[in-house]
Design an enzyme around this catalytic site. Structure first.
Site, PDB file in Angstrom:
ATOM      1  CB  SER A   1      -0.967  -0.066   1.191  1.00 37.18           C
ATOM      2  OG  SER A   1      -1.959   0.905   1.106  1.00 37.18           O
TER       3      SER A   1
ATOM      4  CG  HIS B   1      -4.631  -2.025  -1.552  1.00 34.29           C
ATOM      5  ND1 HIS B   1      -5.156  -2.543  -0.402  1.00 34.29           N
ATOM      6  CD2 HIS B   1      -3.927  -0.944  -1.147  1.00 34.29           C
ATOM      7  CE1 HIS B   1      -4.793  -1.827   0.627  1.00 34.29           C
ATOM      8  NE2 HIS B   1      -4.041  -0.848   0.195  1.00 34.29           N
TER       9      HIS B   1
END
Length: 176
Positions: A84, A107
């Site tokens: 992330s 993501h």
């Protein structure tokens, strides 16, 4: 300023990012002073060791701003996980490396949204703005294509990569 190794072994948040930002700034000030006093002074790189599941986009982008403005070379090393927001931090080093057993994960930006409808709309717009900043930054620093990121978001999944895949995507420069 002999200790130039910094660590991000927590989630990305104010308390984890602040000491890293402070040390990068201190090292740069030290090096600038040395540059003025010594003709042949050579800046030794700052090493940022990363093992983090990500976290706050705002705090991560703050760290990246400091990294990008560092005249002293900043090398990132992923030993464990760069997921992330910490993925983007890892990709923001002047030189970027990974251990053989590390994992990378991309993501879509996530946020907690609740409250009145006007607040929800506002938060959705802000989350979209952050997603665009994140993706533009990642695309500029790597050989990833917008279609790659779109596919991940379209299928609402996490994209895990091993070091070889991260190297092929230009997220890192080498495996150590």
């Amino acid at each position: 300023m002999n200790d130039r190794t910094l660590y991000l072994f927590d989630g990305v948040h104010k308390n984890s990012v602040k000491p890293i930002v402070e040390q990068i700034i201190k090292i740069n000030l030290f090096d600038e002073d040395k540059d003025k006093k010594e003709k042949e002074y050579k800046r030794m790189p700052i090493d940022l060791i990363i093992n983090s599941n990500g976290g706050s986009v705002y705090d991560g982008l703050g760290l990246i701003n400091v990294m990008e403005n560092s005249k002293t070379p900043l090398h990132t090393y992923v030993y464990g996980l760069a997921a992330s927001m910490s993925l983007l931090i890892a990709a923001s080093g002047h030189k970027r490396y990974s251990g053989r057993y590390s994992t990378f994960m991309y993501h879509s930006v996530s946020t907690h949204i609740d409250g009145q409808l006007a607040n929800i709309r506002n938060r959705v717009e802000e989350t979209q703005r952050l997603q665009e900043i994140y993706d533009e930054c990642l695309l500029a620093k790597t050989s990833l294509q917008a279609e790659d990121l779109h596919r991940v978001k379209e299928h609402q999944r996490n994209w895990y990569m091993n070091p070889e895949e991260a190297l092929a995507c230009g997220i890192i420069d080498g495996i150590v």
